[in-house]
Design an enzyme around this catalytic site. Structure first.
Site, PDB file in Angstrom:
ATOM      1  N   ARG A 118       0.845  -1.185   0.000  1.00 54.37           N
ATOM      2  CA  ARG A 118       0.000   0.000   0.000  1.00 54.37           C
ATOM      3  C   ARG A 118       0.883   1.238   0.000  1.00 54.37           C
ATOM      4  O   ARG A 118       1.851   1.334   0.760  1.00 54.37           O
ATOM      5  CB  ARG A 118      -0.923   0.013   1.224  1.00 54.37           C
ATOM      6  CG  ARG A 118      -2.139  -0.905   1.102  1.00 54.37           C
ATOM      7  CD  ARG A 118      -3.092  -0.406   0.034  1.00 54.37           C
ATOM      8  NE  ARG A 118      -4.296  -1.210  -0.096  1.00 54.37           N
ATOM      9  CZ  ARG A 118      -4.473  -2.160  -1.015  1.00 54.37           C
ATOM     10  NH1 ARG A 118      -3.487  -2.446  -1.846  1.00 54.37           N
ATOM     11  NH2 ARG A 118      -5.606  -2.811  -1.097  1.00 54.37           N
TER      12      ARG A 118
ATOM     13  N   GLU B 127      -2.718   7.949  -4.455  1.00 53.31           N
ATOM     14  CA  GLU B 127      -3.383   7.468  -5.684  1.00 53.31           C
ATOM     15  C   GLU B 127      -4.719   8.174  -5.891  1.00 53.31           C
ATOM     16  O   GLU B 127      -5.438   8.438  -4.918  1.00 53.31           O
ATOM     17  CB  GLU B 127      -3.625   5.958  -5.584  1.00 53.31           C
ATOM     18  CG  GLU B 127      -2.355   5.141  -5.680  1.00 53.31           C
ATOM     19  CD  GLU B 127      -2.614   3.633  -5.701  1.00 53.31           C
ATOM     20  OE1 GLU B 127      -3.747   3.219  -6.010  1.00 53.31           O
ATOM     21  OE2 GLU B 127      -1.675   2.880  -5.419  1.00 53.31           O
TER      22      GLU B 127
ATOM     23  N   HIS C 116      -0.791   0.640 -10.063  1.00 49.05           N
ATOM     24  CA  HIS C 116      -1.491  -0.311  -9.193  1.00 49.05           C
ATOM     25  C   HIS C 116      -2.030  -1.485 -10.028  1.00 49.05           C
ATOM     26  O   HIS C 116      -3.218  -1.806  -9.990  1.00 49.05           O
ATOM     27  CB  HIS C 116      -2.641   0.385  -8.454  1.00 49.05           C
ATOM     28  CG  HIS C 116      -3.028  -0.315  -7.178  1.00 49.05           C
ATOM     29  ND1 HIS C 116      -3.478   0.357  -6.069  1.00 49.05           N
ATOM     30  CD2 HIS C 116      -3.041  -1.628  -6.847  1.00 49.05           C
ATOM     31  CE1 HIS C 116      -3.758  -0.511  -5.105  1.00 49.05           C
ATOM     32  NE2 HIS C 116      -3.502  -1.729  -5.562  1.00 49.05           N
TER      33      HIS C 116
END
Length: 360
Positions: A263, A292, A310
């Site tokens: 993450r 993000e 991602h």
């Protein structure tokens, strides 16, 4: 529309319809009453109002089979979770992470949260191997130069060799040796002959360690100090605390590499950019990012940094697995069995299978 012991349990389906596991979904939708709020109803204000009004009945499960949709209502937090009916026993979702839900608050309500990390293990591990190789072989520089001018091509061709290395025999430090972390380590060990070092709050069994000749560290900083490449493969902290900070980066071996497939919020990206610029890190691979969908402009400018959007878990096989695993978790719990991939079961006083068993 309420669910009682004499009627089929209700499953609240948030997000797009099932696309791939249609045969199993046919059985699933016969065993349970599936209700699916519209896109408009899934917006946070409308969704919370619907929960307050009992619009979807006393549902027994929440089902999110696809990560791109079903999150329109935002975080399942202390504002939203209390609105879930007491009949709800399980929240099963696509995705390896669970940072869109406060799993501890769900546990307080007796709701087991199940993610689908098992379905993405292979694809995420493969992608991590790509990023490890990218950091050792300067792939960002190589691929950009090939798409640029003849001069850039020639310069790259003539100069990358002296700055590139084979990963074989190097120390790979893994932070978080869960299913995904272990598979990354296993692939790196078998394919590249890397020496596996790892830090985790729970130590693997001796037999699992022996499979990859892994060395366990109780001190993450001690592991960082001897690792030639570090892979971050641990869940985000519920309190948002960062794991890779300026102080921690200073503990890393000079001239080492860093890969994040976990993450983005775990990493201080400004400090990471500093570490590249001062030579602490000679290669970085990031599939996840701190803010993000925005990506750090500083990191974009650095030749040593490989960036992806991602994508690590993004394969068709993963999507198919997410759907199936989410349904199978719900199917198990609502039929009185244990969940397959629980995240917060240890926080629930009674086993999930014993919390309001439903007779079908």
């Amino acid at each position: 529309m309420a669910s009682t012991s004499g009627s089929k349990p209700i499953v609240l389906h948030i997000g797009d319809p099932v696309k791939w596991n249609t045969a199993f979904y046919d059985i699933f939708s016969k065993d349970f009453t599936v209700v699916r709020p519209s896109l408009e109803e899934r917006q946070r204000d409308a969704f919370m109002r619907g929960l307050k009004e009992g619009k979807w009945g006393n549902f027994s499960a929440i089902f999110r089979p696809f990560w791109n949709t079903g999150g329109e209502m935002g975080r399942w937090d202390k504002e939203m979770v209390p609105l879930i009916p007491k009949s709800c026993k399980i929240f099963a979702s696509a995705g390896a992470g669970f940072d869109w839900a406060d799993v501890d608050i769900l546990a307080e309500r007796g709701i087991v949260y199940c993610n689908s990390a098992l379905a993405s293990t292979e694809s995420v591990a493969d992608f991590a191997i790509f990023l490890i190789l990218a950091t050792f072989r300067n792939l960002n520089w190589c691929t950009t130069a090939a798409r640029s001018s003849a001069a850039d091509f020639t310069y790259c061709h003539q100069n990358t060799a002296a700055l590139s290395h084979n990963p074989r025999g190097n120390n790979l430090g893994v932070i978080g040796l869960g299913n995904i972390g272990f598979e990354i380590a296993r692939k790196a060990y078998l394919a590249f002959g890397m020496k596996i070092k790892y830090f985790d709050v729970i130590r693997k069994s001796k037999s699992k360690e022996a499979e990859i000749e892994a060395e366990f560290f109780t001190d993450v900083d001690a592991m960082l100090a001897i690792s030639d490449c570090v892979v971050l493969a641990t869940p985000a902290s519920p309190d948002g605390r960062k794991l890779i900070t300026k102080e921690r980066l200073s503990k890393m071996k000079k001239g080492s590499r860093f890969v994040n497939i976990a993450r983005g919020v775990l990493v201080d990206e400004e400090a990471l950019a500093d570490a590249v610029e001062d030579g602490t890190l000679v290669g970085v691979g990031l599939d996840v990012h701190e803010n993000e969908p925005k990506v750090s402009e500083r990191l974009k400018r650095l030749r040593e940094v490989n960036l992806t959007a991602h994508n690590a878990g993004g394969t068709l096989e993963t999507h198919i697995g997410f759907e199936e695993l989410s349904m199978r978790n719900i199917d198990a719990v609502l039929k009185g069995k244990e969940p397959l991939t629980p995240v917060n079961k240890h926080l629930i006083i009674a086993p999930a299978s014993n919390i309001g068993k439903v007779k079908l």
